[in-house]
Design a protein around this motif. Structure first.
Motif, PDB file in Angstrom:
ATOM      1  N   UNK A   1       0.833  -1.205   0.000  1.00 41.39           N
ATOM      2  CA  UNK A   1       0.000   0.000   0.000  1.00 41.39           C
ATOM      3  C   UNK A   1       0.870   1.259   0.000  1.00 41.39           C
ATOM      4  N   UNK A   2       2.039   1.174   0.614  1.00 40.43           N
ATOM      5  CA  UNK A   2       2.968   2.305   0.606  1.00 40.43           C
ATOM      6  C   UNK A   2       3.430   2.609  -0.828  1.00 40.43           C
ATOM      7  N   UNK A   3       3.737   1.583  -1.587  1.00 38.96           N
ATOM      8  CA  UNK A   3       4.171   1.782  -2.968  1.00 38.96           C
ATOM      9  C   UNK A   3       3.044   2.328  -3.841  1.00 38.96           C
ATOM     10  N   UNK A   4       1.842   1.844  -3.621  1.00 40.36           N
ATOM     11  CA  UNK A   4       0.696   2.375  -4.365  1.00 40.36           C
ATOM     12  C   UNK A   4       0.466   3.830  -3.972  1.00 40.36           C
ATOM     13  N   UNK A   5       0.642   4.144  -2.703  1.00 45.11           N
ATOM     14  CA  UNK A   5       0.541   5.531  -2.259  1.00 45.11           C
ATOM     15  C   UNK A   5       1.593   6.413  -2.914  1.00 45.11           C
ATOM     16  N   UNK A   6       2.797   5.869  -3.116  1.00 42.08           N
ATOM     17  CA  UNK A   6       3.862   6.621  -3.789  1.00 42.08           C
ATOM     18  C   UNK A   6       3.490   6.893  -5.248  1.00 42.08           C
ATOM     19  N   UNK A   7       2.838   5.935  -5.894  1.00 37.19           N
ATOM     20  CA  UNK A   7       2.354   6.152  -7.264  1.00 37.19           C
ATOM     21  C   UNK A   7       1.344   7.289  -7.277  1.00 37.19           C
ATOM     22  N   UNK A   8       0.430   7.259  -6.325  1.00 37.46           N
ATOM     23  CA  UNK A   8      -0.582   8.308  -6.237  1.00 37.46           C
ATOM     24  C   UNK A   8       0.058   9.661  -5.970  1.00 37.46           C
ATOM     25  N   UNK A   9       0.998   9.697  -5.030  1.00 44.84           N
ATOM     26  CA  UNK A   9       1.677  10.948  -4.697  1.00 44.84           C
ATOM     27  C   UNK A   9       2.400  11.515  -5.916  1.00 44.84           C
ATOM     28  N   UNK A  10       3.138  10.672  -6.618  1.00 42.98           N
ATOM     29  CA  UNK A  10       3.868  11.122  -7.806  1.00 42.98           C
ATOM     30  C   UNK A  10       2.917  11.644  -8.861  1.00 42.98           C
ATOM     31  N   UNK A  11       1.851  10.932  -9.081  1.00 43.13           N
ATOM     32  CA  UNK A  11       0.853  11.338 -10.077  1.00 43.13           C
ATOM     33  C   UNK A  11       0.235  12.687  -9.718  1.00 43.13           C
ATOM     34  N   UNK A  12      -0.161  12.845  -8.479  1.00 44.12           N
ATOM     35  CA  UNK A  12      -0.821  14.083  -8.058  1.00 44.12           C
ATOM     36  C   UNK A  12       0.155  15.261  -8.004  1.00 44.12           C
ATOM     37  N   UNK A  13       1.361  15.029  -7.512  1.00 44.66           N
ATOM     38  CA  UNK A  13       2.349  16.111  -7.452  1.00 44.66           C
ATOM     39  C   UNK A  13       2.723  16.599  -8.849  1.00 44.66           C
ATOM     40  N   UNK A  14       2.921  15.647  -9.756  1.00 42.39           N
ATOM     41  CA  UNK A  14       3.254  16.019 -11.129  1.00 42.39           C
ATOM     42  C   UNK A  14       2.155  16.893 -11.718  1.00 42.39           C
ATOM     43  N   UNK A  15       0.932  16.484 -11.531  1.00 46.20           N
ATOM     44  CA  UNK A  15      -0.196  17.254 -12.056  1.00 46.20           C
ATOM     45  C   UNK A  15      -0.302  18.609 -11.365  1.00 46.20           C
ATOM     46  N   UNK A  16      -0.164  18.608 -10.062  1.00 40.74           N
ATOM     47  CA  UNK A  16      -0.322  19.845  -9.289  1.00 40.74           C
ATOM     48  C   UNK A  16       0.783  20.853  -9.563  1.00 40.74           C
ATOM     49  N   UNK A  17       1.982  20.386  -9.844  1.00 40.48           N
ATOM     50  CA  UNK A  17       3.099  21.292 -10.091  1.00 40.48           C
ATOM     51  C   UNK A  17       3.174  21.751 -11.547  1.00 40.48           C
ATOM     52  N   UNK A  18       2.819  20.874 -12.471  1.00 38.91           N
ATOM     53  CA  UNK A  18       2.936  21.232 -13.887  1.00 38.91           C
ATOM     54  C   UNK A  18       1.805  22.132 -14.372  1.00 38.91           C
ATOM     55  N   UNK A  19       0.603  21.931 -13.875  1.00 41.39           N
ATOM     56  CA  UNK A  19      -0.516  22.731 -14.366  1.00 41.39           C
ATOM     57  C   UNK A  19      -0.323  24.228 -14.100  1.00 41.39           C
ATOM     58  N   UNK A  20       0.074  24.648 -12.903  1.00 46.74           N
ATOM     59  CA  UNK A  20       0.322  26.078 -12.708  1.00 46.74           C
ATOM     60  C   UNK A  20       1.475  26.599 -13.570  1.00 46.74           C
TER      61      UNK A  20
END
Length: 82
Positions: free
Chosen positions: A49-68
């Motif tokens: 679950x930690x690794x799946x959480x890391x996938x989610x974190x990477x996905x969300x951070x990438x989206x959150x940082x690139x869109x602005x």
């Protein structure tokens, strides 16, 4: 001559708009597909679950940082040309 040039510019704008729209569509689809395949990823790759959480974190951070960043660039880019 000017009419042909104007038509060419309109076609270029339409092509860019189409590409941006398709990219946005693919991004939105990707954002919704990843959580749906978590159970398959967990089972097939033996992820925790930690690794799946890391996938989610990477996905969300990438989206959150690139869109602005893209927003800032598209806002300032036309002003640079002037």
């Amino acid at each position: 001559m000017e009419e042909r040039q104007a038509k060419g510019q309109q076609e270029a704008v339409a092509a860019v708009l189409l590409m941006v729209s398709l990219s946005h569509l693919l991004n939105d689809m990707f954002q919704s597909v990843i959580p749906a395949i978590y159970p398959m990823l967990k089972e097939a790759l033996g992820l925790s679950f930690l690794q799946i959480g890391a996938i989610t974190l990477t996905n969300q951070l990438t989206s959150s940082l690139l869109q602005p960043l893209v927003g800032i660039v598209t806002y300032w880019l036309p002003n640079i040309k002037e």
